[in-house]
Write an enzyme that holds these catalytic residues in place. Structure first.
Site, short mmCIF file in Angstrom:
data_model
loop_
_atom_site.label_atom_id
_atom_site.label_comp_id
_atom_site.label_asym_id
_atom_site.label_seq_id
_atom_site.Cartn_x
_atom_site.Cartn_y
_atom_site.Cartn_z
N LYS A 118 2.34 -32.89 -32.59
CA LYS A 118 3.28 -32.42 -33.62
C LYS A 118 3.04 -33.14 -34.94
O LYS A 118 3.11 -32.56 -36.02
CB LYS A 118 4.73 -32.58 -33.17
CG LYS A 118 5.12 -31.65 -32.05
CD LYS A 118 6.15 -30.60 -32.49
CE LYS A 118 6.14 -29.32 -31.67
NZ LYS A 118 6.64 -29.46 -30.32
N LYS A 203 -0.59 -22.36 -24.60
CA LYS A 203 0.65 -22.41 -23.82
C LYS A 203 1.66 -21.42 -24.41
O LYS A 203 1.80 -21.36 -25.64
CB LYS A 203 1.25 -23.81 -23.88
CG LYS A 203 2.55 -23.94 -23.09
CD LYS A 203 3.22 -25.30 -23.26
CE LYS A 203 4.25 -25.33 -24.38
NZ LYS A 203 5.53 -24.71 -24.07
N LYS A 206 7.94 -20.93 -27.57
CA LYS A 206 8.86 -20.23 -28.48
C LYS A 206 8.35 -20.34 -29.90
O LYS A 206 8.37 -19.38 -30.66
CB LYS A 206 10.25 -20.86 -28.39
CG LYS A 206 10.97 -20.51 -27.11
CD LYS A 206 12.42 -20.98 -27.17
CE LYS A 206 12.72 -21.97 -26.07
NZ LYS A 206 12.72 -23.36 -26.52
P1 ATP Z 1 9.08 -24.94 -28.41
O1 ATP Z 1 7.82 -24.26 -28.84
O2 ATP Z 1 10.18 -24.81 -29.39
O3 ATP Z 1 8.88 -26.36 -27.95
P2 ATP Z 1 8.96 -24.05 -25.70
O4 ATP Z 1 8.62 -22.66 -25.42
O5 ATP Z 1 7.91 -25.10 -25.48
O6 ATP Z 1 9.58 -24.11 -27.15
P3 ATP Z 1 11.06 -25.76 -24.65
O7 ATP Z 1 12.48 -25.47 -25.01
O8 ATP Z 1 10.33 -26.85 -25.34
O9 ATP Z 1 10.23 -24.38 -24.78
O10 ATP Z 1 10.98 -26.01 -23.09
C1 ATP Z 1 11.98 -25.53 -22.19
C2 ATP Z 1 11.44 -25.62 -20.78
O11 ATP Z 1 10.45 -24.62 -20.57
C3 ATP Z 1 10.77 -26.95 -20.44
O12 ATP Z 1 11.08 -27.29 -19.12
C4 ATP Z 1 9.30 -26.64 -20.59
O13 ATP Z 1 8.49 -27.49 -19.78
C5 ATP Z 1 9.26 -25.22 -20.08
N1 ATP Z 1 8.11 -24.47 -20.65
C6 ATP Z 1 7.88 -24.22 -21.95
N2 ATP Z 1 6.77 -23.48 -22.10
C7 ATP Z 1 6.29 -23.27 -20.84
C8 ATP Z 1 5.15 -22.58 -20.33
N3 ATP Z 1 4.31 -21.94 -21.13
N4 ATP Z 1 4.95 -22.57 -18.99
C9 ATP Z 1 5.81 -23.21 -18.16
N5 ATP Z 1 6.90 -23.88 -18.57
C10 ATP Z 1 7.14 -23.91 -19.90
MG MG Z 2 8.38 -27.17 -26.03
#
Ligand code: ATP
Ligand code: MG
Length: 333
Positions: A118, A203, A206
């Site tokens: 980040k 990955k 969001k």
């Molecule tokens: P951001 O991009 O804002 O960080 P994010 O999609 O990574 O959003 P988080 O809110 O950071 O989502 O993570 C919420 C949960 O979802 C965590 O337990 C994280 O490990 C899981 N997670 C996020 N992306 C994935 C993925 N691609 N596959 C499996 N688990 C995921």
């Molecule tokens: Mg995340």
């Protein structure tokens, strides 16, 4: 901690109004399973955590939090059984964060892989918020306030969870207490689910906007899957594919009961990418149809009531932990 501890804590950032299939596979699916096995669930919407990357457009966080709660419930979390709440409604998260920040070595935080990533994206110390470095300390407070048995998350969270246990044990050693248990990381065994790839094979995240969302319509899902990354050297139908490197094949593995045959045919050049895509669209839409229908029934007012009740339950546990923490440290409780 006694051996009948069945408490679970986990959360999602409110960085988007929509959870994606990665959030579901990595975490939410496990939350629902654990709830249904009788664990005492604390499921948080981590609104403060969203600010590490959204401080300039924080106006969306409240709305995002409501929408994410709808996804939790649509996926099968039952507010009668599980406490669903907003992180910032339980102020003890901030207090424990402050206390932990006084005893966490800076080096532990600077070595975190997500921090390094980040930081590289942000470019320059003048733009790097203090809170970004402290993210794992706040996350540790979120977890340890509830003194859980386990934390169900996706693979990307593993380094943060390690720091969390280190901070908890350091606290116990410093103040000669056993307040904080060593919790388990409950990461899906299947690697595809533990780190679901996005439409572009990074990955699914969001903040990358490369996901299929729980709340997408069947048409939106179809449109997205049609644009998904496939084997770049598979141009004609009979070119061999490499399913391990193809987003559509990864989704087939998770959602299609026939994935092994589909993968074998792809590998041998017996099927084209468009057939894979059509079957993938059908499998994904079939799987998420009931959740999408449930979600459409949920009103904002009901969600707010659920969040109020959830925060009350969370506060009871969090306040009890903080009394023990203050006493252990020698502060007036
Ligand atoms: P951001 O991009 O804002 O960080 P994010 O999609 O990574 O959003 P988080 O809110 O950071 O989502 O993570 C919420 C949960 O979802 C965590 O337990 C994280 O490990 C899981 N997670 C996020 N992306 C994935 C993925 N691609 N596959 C499996 N688990 C995921
Ligand atoms: Mg995340």
């Amino acid at each position: 901690m006694n051996s009948d501890n069945k408490r679970i804590l986990s959360g999602m950032r409110a960085t988007s109004p929509k959870l994606h299939l990665g959030n579901y596979e990595g975490a939410l699916r496990n939350w629902v399973d654990l709830q249904n096995k009788g664990y005492e669930m604390f499921c948080m919407v981590a609104d403060w955590h969203s600010l590490t990357t959204m401080s300039e457009n924080s106006g969306e966080i409240g709305h995002n939090s409501i929408e994410i709660t709808k996804d939790y419930i649509a996926a099968g979390l039952n507010p009668e059984k599980s406490a669903i709440f907003i992180q910032s409604h339980v102020k003890e998260h901030a207090e424990l964060h402050l206390l932990f920040s006084m005893m966490t070595p800076l080096g532990w935080l600077e070595r975190t892989p997500t921090y390094k990533e980040k930081k590289a994206e942000i470019e320059g110390a003048e733009r790097e918020p203090y809170g970004l470095l402290g993210y794992p300390v706040l996350q540790t407070s979120d977890i340890l306030l509830y003194r859980p048995y386990g934390v169900p998350v996706g693979r990307d969270q593993a380094p943060h969870l390690e720091i969390g246990n280190d901070i908890g044990q350091r606290f116990n050693r410093l103040y000669k207490t056993e307040i904080f248990p060593t919790y388990k990381y409950l990461i899906p065994e299947d690697e595809t689910r533990a780190k679901l790839p996005g439409l572009d094979m990074r990955k699914m995240s969001k903040s990358y906007d490369n996901g299929i969302n729980l709340s997408d319509t069947a048409e939106e899902t179809a449109k997205k899957i049609k644009t998904a990354y496939t084997t770049p050297t598979k141009i004609k139908m009979d070119d061999p594919g490499i399913p391990e490197g193809c987003a559509v094949c990864q989704y087939l593995k998770v959602y299609s009961p026939d994935w092994q045959t589909q993968w074998e045919e792809d590998r041998q050049g017996l099927r084209g990418c468009s057939k894979n895509k059509n079957e993938c669209i059908e499998a994904v839409n079939e799987y998420f149809r009931p959740m999408r229908e449930r979600r459409a029934q949920l009103a904002d007012g009901d969600v707010l009531e659920i969040l109020n009740k959830g925060a009350e339950r969370a506060r009871e546990v969090a306040c009890a932990t903080m009394v023990e923490v203050r006493v252990a440290m020698g502060l007036l409780a």
